[in-house]
Write a protein that holds these residues in place. Sequence first.
Motif, short mmCIF file in Angstrom:
data_model
loop_
_atom_site.label_atom_id
_atom_site.label_comp_id
_atom_site.label_asym_id
_atom_site.label_seq_id
_atom_site.Cartn_x
_atom_site.Cartn_y
_atom_site.Cartn_z
N PHE A 66 -24.63 60.56 -20.13
CA PHE A 66 -25.09 60.18 -21.47
C PHE A 66 -26.50 60.71 -21.70
O PHE A 66 -27.22 61.05 -20.76
CB PHE A 66 -25.06 58.66 -21.66
CG PHE A 66 -26.04 57.91 -20.81
CD1 PHE A 66 -27.32 57.64 -21.26
CD2 PHE A 66 -25.68 57.47 -19.54
CE1 PHE A 66 -28.24 56.96 -20.47
CE2 PHE A 66 -26.58 56.78 -18.74
CZ PHE A 66 -27.87 56.52 -19.22
N ASN A 89 -29.99 59.82 -24.36
CA ASN A 89 -30.60 58.93 -25.35
C ASN A 89 -31.33 59.77 -26.38
O ASN A 89 -32.43 60.27 -26.11
CB ASN A 89 -31.55 57.95 -24.67
CG ASN A 89 -30.92 56.61 -24.38
OD1 ASN A 89 -30.21 56.07 -25.22
ND2 ASN A 89 -31.14 56.10 -23.18
N PRO A 133 -27.94 56.21 -27.82
CA PRO A 133 -27.20 56.83 -26.72
C PRO A 133 -25.94 57.56 -27.20
O PRO A 133 -25.24 57.08 -28.09
CB PRO A 133 -26.82 55.63 -25.85
CG PRO A 133 -26.76 54.48 -26.81
CD PRO A 133 -27.83 54.74 -27.82
N HIS A 156 -21.17 57.82 -29.87
CA HIS A 156 -22.15 56.83 -29.40
C HIS A 156 -21.63 56.11 -28.16
O HIS A 156 -20.45 55.79 -28.06
CB HIS A 156 -22.43 55.81 -30.51
CG HIS A 156 -23.40 56.30 -31.53
ND1 HIS A 156 -24.76 56.15 -31.39
CD2 HIS A 156 -23.21 56.96 -32.70
CE1 HIS A 156 -25.36 56.68 -32.43
NE2 HIS A 156 -24.45 57.18 -33.25
N TYR A 196 -22.43 55.05 -23.67
CA TYR A 196 -22.87 55.44 -22.33
C TYR A 196 -21.62 55.76 -21.50
O TYR A 196 -20.84 54.85 -21.18
CB TYR A 196 -23.63 54.30 -21.66
CG TYR A 196 -24.89 53.86 -22.36
CD1 TYR A 196 -26.12 54.39 -22.00
CD2 TYR A 196 -24.84 52.88 -23.35
CE1 TYR A 196 -27.29 53.97 -22.63
CE2 TYR A 196 -26.00 52.45 -23.98
CZ TYR A 196 -27.22 53.00 -23.62
OH TYR A 196 -28.36 52.58 -24.25
N ASP A 199 -20.18 51.30 -25.55
CA ASP A 199 -21.22 51.30 -26.58
C ASP A 199 -21.56 49.82 -26.77
O ASP A 199 -22.20 49.23 -25.93
CB ASP A 199 -20.72 51.96 -27.86
CG ASP A 199 -21.83 52.14 -28.89
OD1 ASP A 199 -23.00 51.88 -28.55
OD2 ASP A 199 -21.54 52.54 -30.02
#
Length: 337
Positions: free
Chosen positions: A98, A100, A106, A121, A123, A137
Amino acid sequence: MRKHTIPKLCGLGLLLAALASPAKANLFRVTELLVPNVESSSVSAINNRGQSVGTATTADGVTHAILWSGAAARDLGTWKGSMVTPLAINDAGEIAGFANAPRDGPHALVWRSSGWIDLGHGYAQGMNSGGQVVGYDQRGTLWSADSVTDLGNALAQGINDAGDIVGYRYAAGNPIAVVWRNGVLTDLERNGAAYSINGAGDIVGESRSATGQYQATLWNAQGKSLLGTTGDGEHSGAFDINERDQVVGYNNTGALLWTGQKQVDLNAVLANPPGGQFRLLLAIGINEGGQIAAVGTDANNYIRGYVLTPIPEPASLALVLGGLCLLPIGGKRDLRS
């Protein structure tokens, strides 16, 4: 003159078998995961080809995703200028992680062939050999080739090739280890978290013991087992498990391996420790060959990624040499030799 090599090897095999101690853990050869002109690096996963992924911070202060093939590093860069944290790699060399983004939060990513693909969106935390990616998410998420599946109110961490998923959720402020099988979410353990699942469905993570400390935990068909620590009152956790039920993780004093009925302090079984302030802190991943991805400090006390490769015990070599004794020796024998 013909040498009687095979009988000599058979004798050597018997000698090695006699000298080998079955209670002694294998030694490991340490490979430092270096990046040119970079002082520190970290590793997060390893596949069955010995490829590992992690991060390194360049001289300009920017953190890049890195793919190591053995000790050779490949810079996978950033995503739209944002730091990428890779967390999983499969045997096809696909990578999940991922980034940011400063204005957008993220984004779950996957690396395929030559670049980062935005999954949306969230991780991304785990990936299987079929390229399915899990993470979260606001809720647990499964990203497949042509679909995105909502896994409910939990944080997905790992997935096996059968599509079984593990992770944890929160209830009343406490973590609960969970598993998804056939789309059904089931609680494993209150005050626990699950991080990895193998093909047999064996799960590792951590849970609170009777004394209140979180300890590395295995859940399998026989139930729950606390894997323990190397001392009383210590915290421990398990991050990964392979198909041989070898488990890696850590405790207060450093990186650990659990194999069979043994708990192994990885700092004590290194054939070539670098010296200085070197110490293995966390064992993050393990592949089917027993190679381990670990994070530690190097001789100068910088954070560094390492790969540990098992060195066969004398008993293993003895088995190979002993097998030669069973081979037929062809050709005519030279009586003068």
